[in-house]
Design an enzyme around this catalytic site. Sequence first.
Site, PDB file in Angstrom:
ATOM      1  N   TRP A 130      49.938   3.503 -67.774  1.00  0.00           N
ATOM      2  CA  TRP A 130      50.838   2.440 -68.261  1.00  0.00           C
ATOM      3  C   TRP A 130      51.911   2.165 -67.194  1.00  0.00           C
ATOM      4  CZ3 TRP A 130      55.727   3.565 -71.392  1.00  0.00           C
ATOM      5  CH2 TRP A 130      56.340   2.376 -71.819  1.00  0.00           C
ATOM      6  N   ASP A 211      50.493  11.186 -74.771  1.00  0.00           N
ATOM      7  CA  ASP A 211      51.134   9.950 -75.204  1.00  0.00           C
ATOM      8  C   ASP A 211      50.213   9.258 -76.204  1.00  0.00           C
ATOM      9  OD1 ASP A 211      52.540   7.646 -75.502  1.00  0.00           O
ATOM     10  OD2 ASP A 211      52.350   6.946 -73.430  1.00  0.00           O
ATOM     11  N   LYS A 246      52.907   0.109 -82.700  1.00  0.00           N
ATOM     12  CA  LYS A 246      51.689  -0.687 -82.874  1.00  0.00           C
ATOM     13  C   LYS A 246      51.027  -0.433 -84.225  1.00  0.00           C
ATOM     14  CE  LYS A 246      52.245  -1.100 -78.342  1.00  0.00           C
ATOM     15  NZ  LYS A 246      53.124  -0.576 -77.395  1.00  0.00           N
TER      16      LYS A 246
HETATM   17  C1  LMR Z   1      52.431  -2.481 -73.217  1.00  0.00           C
HETATM   18  O1  LMR Z   1      51.917  -1.663 -72.481  1.00  0.00           O
HETATM   19  O2  LMR Z   1      52.255  -3.701 -73.097  1.00  0.00           O
HETATM   20  C2  LMR Z   1      53.303  -2.033 -74.355  1.00  0.00           C
HETATM   21  O3  LMR Z   1      53.346  -0.646 -74.386  1.00  0.00           O
HETATM   22  C3  LMR Z   1      54.625  -2.668 -74.338  1.00  0.00           C
HETATM   23  C4  LMR Z   1      55.515  -2.147 -73.262  1.00  0.00           C
HETATM   24  O4  LMR Z   1      56.616  -1.708 -73.587  1.00  0.00           O
HETATM   25  O5  LMR Z   1      55.143  -2.175 -72.088  1.00  0.00           O
END
Ligand code: LMR
Length: 396
Positions: A130, A211, A246
């Site tokens: 992420w 996570d 979510k």
């Molecule tokens: C995402 O990856 O789009 C979500 O987890 C929102 C964010 O805060 O980045």
Amino acid sequence: MLESLEKMAADPILGLTAAYNQDQNPNKVDLGAGVYKDENGNTPVFAAIKNAETVWQQEETTKAYIAQSGFADFNSSMIKHIFGESHAAVKNERLKSVMAPGGSGSLRVGAEMLNRANEGAALWVSTPTWGNHIPLLGSTGLQIQEYPYYDSDTHGLLFDAMMESLKNAGRGDIVLLHGCCHNPTGVDLSKTQWDAVADLAQQNGFLPFVDTAYHGLGEGLEEDSYGIRKMADSVDEMLIAYSCSKNFGLYRERTGAIIVLGKNTEAAEASSSHITNIARQMYSLPPAYGAALVKIILQDAKLYQNWKLELDEMRERINGLRVTFADALNERGAGTDFSFIKNQYGMFSFLGISKEQIQRLRDEYSIYLVGSSRINVAGISQKNIAYLSDAIVSVL
Ligand code: LMR
């Protein structure tokens, strides 16, 4: 003093939402931030949450401060929700949960605690991970290391390379894993792969930090818990950052939990006392409202069943869209076989297109996706799928 600060660029994910909202094109498509959307492009409030709000209006008698770790019944229900009542770690009271502001807040206070325990420890993250993991976790002082994960040729997992790399993670290191619905790739570990990583964690002694931001949106609540439960069977210590953004649709309420598995009750309590102390230094106490709604749902069999049905519907819609979208691209003779999208889980997949193609989609078609080519599958609908597929094929 402040003139020394230059304006920063927009956030690579959240900035897309802002840009999309300003776009006047009626055909615009938002495939950016990981937010669930229904067929009409709305992010609905769960009916179960609306019901819980009514209950909470009656139950709430004060706005006085809550305990530093949050609502005790939220924390105990959350542990049972993730692990099930009969897991050995639950029975042996080795788990301690602390409410935190969303998944990000949970990750941050967990990482701060780990950095107190072992300053500057190595934190291994998947390549890719992420977009906010490295800034959010690396700024605690933990040292980021990367392990191979996604194979852009096969659109699958580089499992052997991942295991080879993680052999170098030892006692005192932390390995960040995605509980399910890997963000950004949609490529998850199979059960046997989880078993192998859990064995390695046990042998090498690294601490797994799982996570979990999309629980129930992959294969189902039970199936998506496999990795966490297996890991907790295998290791002495682990952390779970759990987001309710979510799967309860509580994005703006900042609802989450950081859960510590310790060698025993005392060890889990000691670690969690550092988490509440760290939170006190950063924001004092977690937000209460969203957590109150989650605890009501988790404690009421009927509401829980209704919530689960709504979640099932969301997951099935996403999985259905994966098939329709991949077929739509393939039918248009995209040149690339997009069938891999069908085999991935959660909100995200990589399209595997270039930065220039992503920019053209935005400039020429008002289609918004993250610069890595990550799309939020939930942003697709029967209304926009033809427009979207035509546009993608046209830039390929
Ligand atoms: C995402 O990856 O789009 C979500 O987890 C929102 C964010 O805060 O980045």
